[in-house]
Scaffold this active site. Structure first.
Site, PDB file in Angstrom:
ATOM      1  N   HIS A   1     -30.400  -5.553  16.185  1.00 36.91           N
ATOM      2  CA  HIS A   1     -29.687  -5.284  17.401  1.00 36.91           C
ATOM      3  C   HIS A   1     -30.519  -5.291  18.626  1.00 36.91           C
ATOM      4  O   HIS A   1     -31.748  -5.376  18.522  1.00 36.91           O
ATOM      5  CB  HIS A   1     -29.131  -4.104  17.475  1.00 36.91           C
ATOM      6  CG  HIS A   1     -30.028  -2.961  17.246  1.00 36.91           C
ATOM      7  ND1 HIS A   1     -30.645  -2.317  15.942  1.00 36.91           N
ATOM      8  CD2 HIS A   1     -30.408  -1.917  18.105  1.00 36.91           C
ATOM      9  CE1 HIS A   1     -31.303  -1.389  16.179  1.00 36.91           C
ATOM     10  NE2 HIS A   1     -31.496  -1.163  17.293  1.00 36.91           N
TER      11      HIS A   1
ATOM     12  N   HIS B   1     -40.214   3.123  24.247  1.00 30.79           N
ATOM     13  CA  HIS B   1     -39.001   2.396  24.667  1.00 30.79           C
ATOM     14  C   HIS B   1     -39.234   2.662  26.344  1.00 30.79           C
ATOM     15  O   HIS B   1     -38.909   1.577  26.969  1.00 30.79           O
ATOM     16  CB  HIS B   1     -37.707   3.645  24.375  1.00 30.79           C
ATOM     17  CG  HIS B   1     -37.215   2.979  22.920  1.00 30.79           C
ATOM     18  ND1 HIS B   1     -37.761   3.653  21.675  1.00 30.79           N
ATOM     19  CD2 HIS B   1     -36.261   2.303  22.578  1.00 30.79           C
ATOM     20  CE1 HIS B   1     -37.336   3.207  21.017  1.00 30.79           C
ATOM     21  NE2 HIS B   1     -36.029   2.339  21.245  1.00 30.79           N
TER      22      HIS B   1
ATOM     23  N   HIS C   1     -29.494   2.770  26.783  1.00 35.38           N
ATOM     24  CA  HIS C   1     -29.816   3.574  25.661  1.00 35.38           C
ATOM     25  C   HIS C   1     -30.580   4.820  25.642  1.00 35.38           C
ATOM     26  O   HIS C   1     -30.391   5.998  25.190  1.00 35.38           O
ATOM     27  CB  HIS C   1     -30.160   2.551  24.482  1.00 35.38           C
ATOM     28  CG  HIS C   1     -30.572   3.181  23.118  1.00 35.38           C
ATOM     29  ND1 HIS C   1     -29.714   3.986  22.547  1.00 35.38           N
ATOM     30  CD2 HIS C   1     -31.577   3.305  22.484  1.00 35.38           C
ATOM     31  CE1 HIS C   1     -30.183   4.455  21.332  1.00 35.38           C
ATOM     32  NE2 HIS C   1     -31.294   3.762  21.259  1.00 35.38           N
TER      33      HIS C   1
END
Length: 208
Positions: free
Chosen positions: A53, A160, A59
């Protein structure tokens, strides 16, 4: 047939490994041909972070773009697979001696064995300093062969955020165990899901 496309996405099945507490993948025939008189109709439920993904910045950042707002050209083009197996963490120190001139998409192979049906308990992580390093090299997409670029129990998700701050996008759960290092064409298109924080992708590569 030479130079065929190679599928590097995890196959979805009702046994695929899923993040603890997340929505498991389930496919079923909702209506059979006998019921409809003409066709079988399937349906599935899943988390957008199951299997191979793409993460959208939304997110992990409420102000970040959703998956439908990202440029699809990020996920199509030349990519380089590098073998980083044996490292518990990967950052600029581990990548500094690898030739990355002209590379825009980097796929990191960290293991020679992936069990799709078993969610891992420990993974190699990307160091926070990799964001600035990749941006300096002109790389705007990084892919890994495990479920996250951060440690599985890390709630702060520093890598991230570091990647996003340096305009580097993320693919996770690639299937690279049988892939030789080298240069490839990549297609890993996310679905156009409005407002979504990520999307499954069908990732394929072809040797250059």
């Amino acid at each position: 047939m030479e130079n065929r496309w190679i599928d590097i996405s995890q196959p979805f099945s009702n046994k695929i490994g899923t993040w603890h507490g997340d929505t498991p993948f389930k496919f079923e025939i909702a209506y059979s041909k006998e019921q409809t008189g003409s066709v079988n109709i399937g349906r599935f439920t899943t988390s957008v972070h199951t299997g191979t993904h793409a993460d959208a910045p939304f997110h992990f950042d409420n102000g970040g773009p959703t998956i439908d707002q990202l440029d699809i050209n990020i996920y199509i083009g030349r990519a380089k697979v590098v073998d980083m197996s044996g490292f518990e963490s990967i950052g600029c120190e581990e990548l500094k001696n690898i030739e990355l001139a002209g590379v825009e998409r980097l796929l990191l192979k960290t293991t020679n064995k992936v069990c799709v049906e078993q969610f891992p308990t420990k993974i190699p992580v990307l160091k926070e300093n990799i964001g600035a390093f990749l941006q300096e090299k002109g790389i705007f997409l990084v892919g890994v062969d495990h479920p996250s670029v951060d440690a599985l129990d890390n709630k702060e998700l520093p890598t991230h955020h570091a990647l996003y701050q340096h305009d580097v996008h993320i693919l996770e759960n690639l299937l690279l165990q049988d892939i030789e290092p080298g240069d490839y064409e990549l297609i890993a298109l996310p679905l156009n899901i409005q407002g979504a924080d990520g999307s499954p992708v069908r990732a394929v590569i072809r040797p250059i």
